[in-house]
Design a protein around this motif. Structure first.
Motif, PDB file in Angstrom:
ATOM      1  N   LEU A  26       3.304 111.799  80.357  1.00 49.30           N
ATOM      2  CA  LEU A  26       5.124 111.042  80.013  1.00 49.30           C
ATOM      3  C   LEU A  26       5.045 111.135  78.787  1.00 49.30           C
ATOM      4  O   LEU A  26       6.280 111.574  78.231  1.00 49.30           O
ATOM      5  N   HIS A  27       4.051 111.181  77.565  1.00 51.73           N
ATOM      6  CA  HIS A  27       4.459 110.602  76.394  1.00 51.73           C
ATOM      7  C   HIS A  27       5.158 112.322  75.796  1.00 51.73           C
ATOM      8  O   HIS A  27       5.560 112.241  74.538  1.00 51.73           O
TER       9      HIS A  27
ATOM     10  N   ASP B 107       5.814  96.448  82.778  1.00 52.01           N
ATOM     11  CA  ASP B 107       5.342  97.372  82.270  1.00 52.01           C
ATOM     12  C   ASP B 107       3.837  97.376  82.710  1.00 52.01           C
ATOM     13  O   ASP B 107       2.876  98.293  82.941  1.00 52.01           O
TER      14      ASP B 107
ATOM     15  N   ASN C  71      -3.839 108.563  83.530  1.00 49.54           N
ATOM     16  CA  ASN C  71      -4.156 108.491  82.670  1.00 49.54           C
ATOM     17  C   ASN C  71      -3.401 109.587  82.221  1.00 49.54           C
ATOM     18  O   ASN C  71      -2.207 110.057  81.124  1.00 49.54           O
TER      19      ASN C  71
ATOM     20  N   LEU D 105       6.224 105.809  87.358  1.00 48.18           N
ATOM     21  CA  LEU D 105       6.745 107.413  85.694  1.00 48.18           C
ATOM     22  C   LEU D 105       8.141 106.604  85.200  1.00 48.18           C
ATOM     23  O   LEU D 105       8.235 106.722  84.025  1.00 48.18           O
TER      24      LEU D 105
ATOM     25  N   MET E 245       8.910 102.407  77.379  1.00 47.23           N
ATOM     26  CA  MET E 245       8.124 102.804  76.638  1.00 47.23           C
ATOM     27  C   MET E 245       7.906 101.898  75.367  1.00 47.23           C
ATOM     28  O   MET E 245       7.313 102.175  74.441  1.00 47.23           O
TER      29      MET E 245
ATOM     30  N   LEU F   2       8.331 103.317  83.250  1.00 47.98           N
ATOM     31  CA  LEU F   2       7.318 103.589  82.386  1.00 47.98           C
ATOM     32  C   LEU F   2       7.674 104.176  81.099  1.00 47.98           C
ATOM     33  O   LEU F   2       8.008 103.604  80.094  1.00 47.98           O
TER      34      LEU F   2
ATOM     35  N   ILE G 108       0.768 109.340  82.898  1.00 47.15           N
ATOM     36  CA  ILE G 108       0.658 109.129  80.754  1.00 47.15           C
ATOM     37  C   ILE G 108       1.062 109.894  79.774  1.00 47.15           C
ATOM     38  O   ILE G 108       1.661 109.923  78.785  1.00 47.15           O
TER      39      ILE G 108
ATOM     40  N   ARG H  15       1.544  99.722  84.965  1.00 48.02           N
ATOM     41  CA  ARG H  15       0.537 100.810  85.227  1.00 48.02           C
ATOM     42  C   ARG H  15      -0.800 100.691  85.839  1.00 48.02           C
ATOM     43  O   ARG H  15      -1.528 101.310  86.711  1.00 48.02           O
TER      44      ARG H  15
END
Length: 240
Positions: free
Chosen positions: A214-215, A185, A208, A165, A172, A168, A211, A189
């Protein structure tokens, strides 16, 4: 990954000897605890970027796009790395999937982190009034960092997941022209999905959800730190 040293600002070239900032030496990090200087926030941000570059240069792709990607992801990487550091330092413990348990854990985490922040600020060579002002400005990031830490505690985030992560987070904002980075990337994933499926088969949406979190960390860090860049220091004081 050396995430512990990354969280403690120990990857800088000036600290290339283990004894420079070891617990045995009792030396305090001068970048955190030194007397404030003109343009202090800008200098500190540069040191954070340099600290992260020691990690980036070990990633499996060229550092040619490092300036662009690090500028976009720097704040998110600091928050994510700090939250995982705090999570990992607690070790595994029994988790109860109840709202009452979550609220209690969150209050305990916030209290602990605010106390750590107060302790760090008390060691700065500044007035009590300036200390109180910084504490008030840094409370929002402390509260959010506590939320992320408790989330990682509840889902038992594993180090392999964190390592994937973290990359990632860095990639991003990669553009389609950065073909080698886009390929990495995509590979990371897929690797995260495979790891989650194998180790947590009872959580089919885990990859999911991680992720998405993470966003959330990325967006939060951009909004809160861009509005007050002095807050960039807070996670380092909490982890120190």
């Amino acid at each position: 990954d050396r995430f512990e040293e990354c969280a403690l600002m120990k990857l800088l070239p000036e600290f290339d000897k283990p004894e420079d900032l070891s617990k045995e030496s009792c030396n305090r990090n001068p970048i955190l605890y030194g007397r404030p200087k003109p343009n202090d926030e800008s200098i500190f941000a540069d040191k954070v970027a340099c600290n992260l570059m020691q990690w980036i240069r070990h990633l499996p792709f060229s550092t040619a796009s490092a300036d662009h990607l690090l500028t976009a992801s720097c704040f998110g990487l600091v928050i994510f790395n700090a939250a995982y550091y705090l999570h990992s330092s607690k070790g595994h413990k029994i988790v109860l999937p109840t709202t009452e348990y979550y609220n209690r854990e969150l209050m305990d985490e916030m209290s602990s982190n605010i106390n750590a922040l107060k302790q760090g600020l008390s060691e700065l060579p500044i007035s009590n009034a300036d200390t109180d002002e910084l504490l008030q400005r840094w409370i929002p990031i402390t509260e959010k960092l506590s939320e992320f830490t408790v989330y990682f505690n509840l889902i038992r985030l594993e180090e392999p997941e964190f390592l994937l992560l973290k990359v990632l987070m860095y990639t991003m904002k990669a553009t389609t022209e950065m073909s080698s980075i886009v390929d990495v990337d995509r590979s990371y994933r897929a690797c995260l999905g495979t790891y989650c499926q194998f180790h947590c088969p009872s959580q089919p949406n885990r990859a999911n959800e991680l992720i998405n979190k993470l966003h959330e960390i990325f967006e939060f860090s951009q909004s809160l730190l861009m509005s007050d860049t002095s807050r960039l220091k807070a996670p380092f004081f909490i982890c120190d």
